[in-house]
Design an enzyme around this catalytic site. Structure first.
Site, short mmCIF file in Angstrom:
data_model
loop_
_atom_site.label_atom_id
_atom_site.label_comp_id
_atom_site.label_asym_id
_atom_site.label_seq_id
_atom_site.Cartn_x
_atom_site.Cartn_y
_atom_site.Cartn_z
N ASP A 1 36.91 4.52 100.28
CA ASP A 1 36.94 5.42 101.43
C ASP A 1 38.06 4.94 102.34
O ASP A 1 39.07 4.46 101.84
CB ASP A 1 35.57 5.44 102.13
CG ASP A 1 35.29 6.75 102.85
OD1 ASP A 1 36.16 7.18 103.64
OD2 ASP A 1 34.23 7.35 102.64
N HIS B 1 40.90 6.57 101.32
CA HIS B 1 41.03 7.92 101.86
C HIS B 1 42.08 7.96 102.98
O HIS B 1 42.71 8.98 103.19
CB HIS B 1 39.68 8.41 102.39
CG HIS B 1 38.74 8.83 101.30
ND1 HIS B 1 37.49 9.34 101.56
CD2 HIS B 1 38.87 8.80 99.96
CE1 HIS B 1 36.90 9.62 100.41
NE2 HIS B 1 37.71 9.30 99.43
#
Length: 556
Positions: free
Chosen positions: A299, A333
């Site tokens: 993430d 991300h």
């Protein structure tokens, strides 16, 4: 003391450039400009030389013996003796959760691998937070609350056994990987598109979890309540140095309401498909240094937060006075990220000399309606990026808790959304300085997307070379300045501007293949300046929609 001097030098140089390059910028006048007296000074912990070795307390490095009691006894004894070093020698050490204590430096020798157990029953339920709100979760593998003078150092590895906790989306694996995962145990949901490690974990995913329930309520979904790997709450003078933290159940490193935190030469690793597998989340923290660290996670890589929605606003503690420098981010991300849980505010951040390779987004600033909070005084100087799947630079006030790059068949296009009344839940992004950024390969160079009721404000992007499929997109923005920016893009229309005003585009460079330099839409678009730009490379300079006023653009 050397660390503090280093921070002062770094931040002073950025502040001086801001003062000279944009002296009239809102928020950076003589009353508001960061000065030497305002700079963060990170206090370092100090420890006695006394050293206790965990094997003295019965720990055995065979990968079979559960060493939870021995390690925690060593930490407790070190604390009672006035502090010092708890040594974990080379070897494979199996353990349950470790609770750090005041004045203790947990030191992992070269070759030390601390393997946290995959038996979820070893982690009791505790009151903590989850994504910026109060929650009941399983105890973190490493935790500490209301501590001072603590450290985890050395060249060893801490493995959080995250595979025992995490759900996995089928779309993120190959067919063979998915088949192997399903065969390993666990359960698959009704849609056959997500795997869970247990029936209890799946039940939790299907439950709307409510706060303030009985212990029995949480026990029924215990496996779903994944812990963050390292959780420090209200701690002061923290040092993490040299260690590799890997395979976290959820977020990897989570300091909350902490002061004076230093991360130096730390590595955080999670599988790229790890759900909620952030690298570092500094939440409502004050005075910090992150330098020489490496992140390769599932993430966001380096993320700044300050609580979520009403609870975050009620806490009202911003993350402030943080320096991030000389860091590398691989899969993530976002490389450097603020939000989306930023309801307590974020201010005075300094990012320099970082490299992002293969992240979904480079510089990612995200929020949404309902958050509230103000993000301001953010300085970035020197970021290099390659192979960015989404935006090199992103300001997005419509964050929807989705992956930043749409999965096949998904779309990230926004529906038409009307303005809403301003309130304490309206978030704000303002006063950013971004300089000396280079990107080789992205979907979009720069995307700025504010709210109809709250524009993204006071942004300077200077000295940038951005190679991408799309160029510059600016929606609902105010006082945006691009200076000496090269938009190397095959896009037929290079710049899209909608309902934005007070834009200055100074010395924009682009390729000869551009059909249209700028498209302007929206009845609230006005005061746009295009300066010192060679317009002969484009077949057409500007195109406007019918609602745009005739004098919207000034060219010099």
């Amino acid at each position: 003391m050397k660390i503090t001097a280093g921070i002062t030098l770094c931040v002073t140089s950025i502040a001086l450039r801001v003062a000279s390059a944009w002296p009239d910028a809102p928020g950076f006048n003589s009353a508001g400009l960061v000065s030497s007296s305002d700079l963060p000074k990170v206090q370092m912990p100090a420890f006695r030389k006394d050293t206790l070795t965990i094997s003295t307390f019965g720990a055995v490095a065979d990968g079979l013996t559960m060493n939870t009691s021995a390690i925690n006894k060593a930490v407790e004894q070190c604390n009672r003796a006035g502090g010092g070093v708890v040594l974990i020698p080379s070897g494979l050490w199996l353990t349950g959760p470790i609770a750090l204590k005041n004045n203790v430096n947990l030191h992992l020798a070269t070759g030390a691998l601390v393997q946290f157990t995959n038996k979820r029953t070893e982690y009791p339920l505790v009151h903590t937070t989850w994504e910026g709100e109060e929650a009941v979760r399983n105890q973190a593998p490493i935790s500490g609350t209301d501590l001072e003078n603590i450290a985890i150092t050395g060249n060893g590895i801490l493995d959080g056994a995250g595979d025992a906790w995490r759900m996995v989306k089928k779309s993120k694996l190959t067919a063979d990987q998915w088949k192997k995962l399903v065969a390993s145990g666990g359960v698959v949901n009704d849609k056959q598109d997500a795997w869970y490690p247990s029936e209890q974990s799946l039940k939790g995913a299907m439950t709307t979890i409510k706060a303030g329930q009985t212990p029995a309520y949480y026990e029924e979904i215990k496996d779903f309540l994944r812990p963050n790997m390292l959780s420090f709450t209200r701690c002061k003078r923290i040092l993490l140095e040299g260690i590799t933290f890997q395979n976290s159940p959820a977020w990897c490193l989570h300091p909350l309401l902490c002061e004076n935190i230093t991360l130096r030469n730390v590595t955080a690793k999670n599988p790229w498909y790890a759900q909620n597998g952030d690298g570092l989340d500094l939440e409502s923290c004050k005075n910090g240094l992150v330098e020489g660290c490496t992140f390769d996670v599932g993430d966001d890589g380096i993320c700044i937060k300050s609580g979520r929605d009403e609870q975050g606003r009620k806490r009202g503690v911003p993350t402030e006075n943080i320096v991030v420098r000389n860091c590398r981010v691989y899969h993530a991300h976002g490389g450097f990220v603020i939000g989306s849980e930023m309801s307590g505010g974020v201010r005075n951040l300094y990012v320099s000399n970082c490299v992002f390779m293969g992240t979904d987004v480079g510089l990612r600033f995200k929020t949404t309606r309902g958050r509230g909070g103000v993000v301001e005084n953010i300085f970035v100087d020197g970021v290099d990026m390659t192979d960015i799947a989404g935006e090199a630079i992103l300001f997005d006030m419509y964050y929807a808790a989705k992956d930043p790059v749409p999965q096949q068949g998904e779309s990230n296009e926004l529906p038409v959304i009307p303005a809403q009344p301003l309130s304490e839940s309206t978030p704000q992004f303002k006063s950013f300085q971004i300089r000396n950024v280079r990107c080789k390969g992205a979907e979009t160079a720069i995307l700025i997307r504010g709210l109809p009721e709250m524009a993204v404000k006071d942004i300077l992007i200077e000295n940038a070379v951005l190679q991408s499929r799309k160029g510059f997109v600016c929606i609902e923005a105010d006082n945006i300045r691009l200076k000496n920016v090269a938009l190397i893009s095959p896009a037929k229309t290079l710049m899209h501007i909608q309902n934005s005003h007070n834009l200055t585009l100074d010395n924009i460079r682009y390729t000869d293949s551009t059909d249209l330099l700028m498209h302007i839409a929206g009845d609230r678009s006005k005061d746009i300046k295009l300066l010192n730009t060679n317009m002969s490379h484009a077949k057409k300079t500007v195109e406007t929609t019918t609602e745009v006023t005739a004098n919207v653009l000034t060219m010099k």
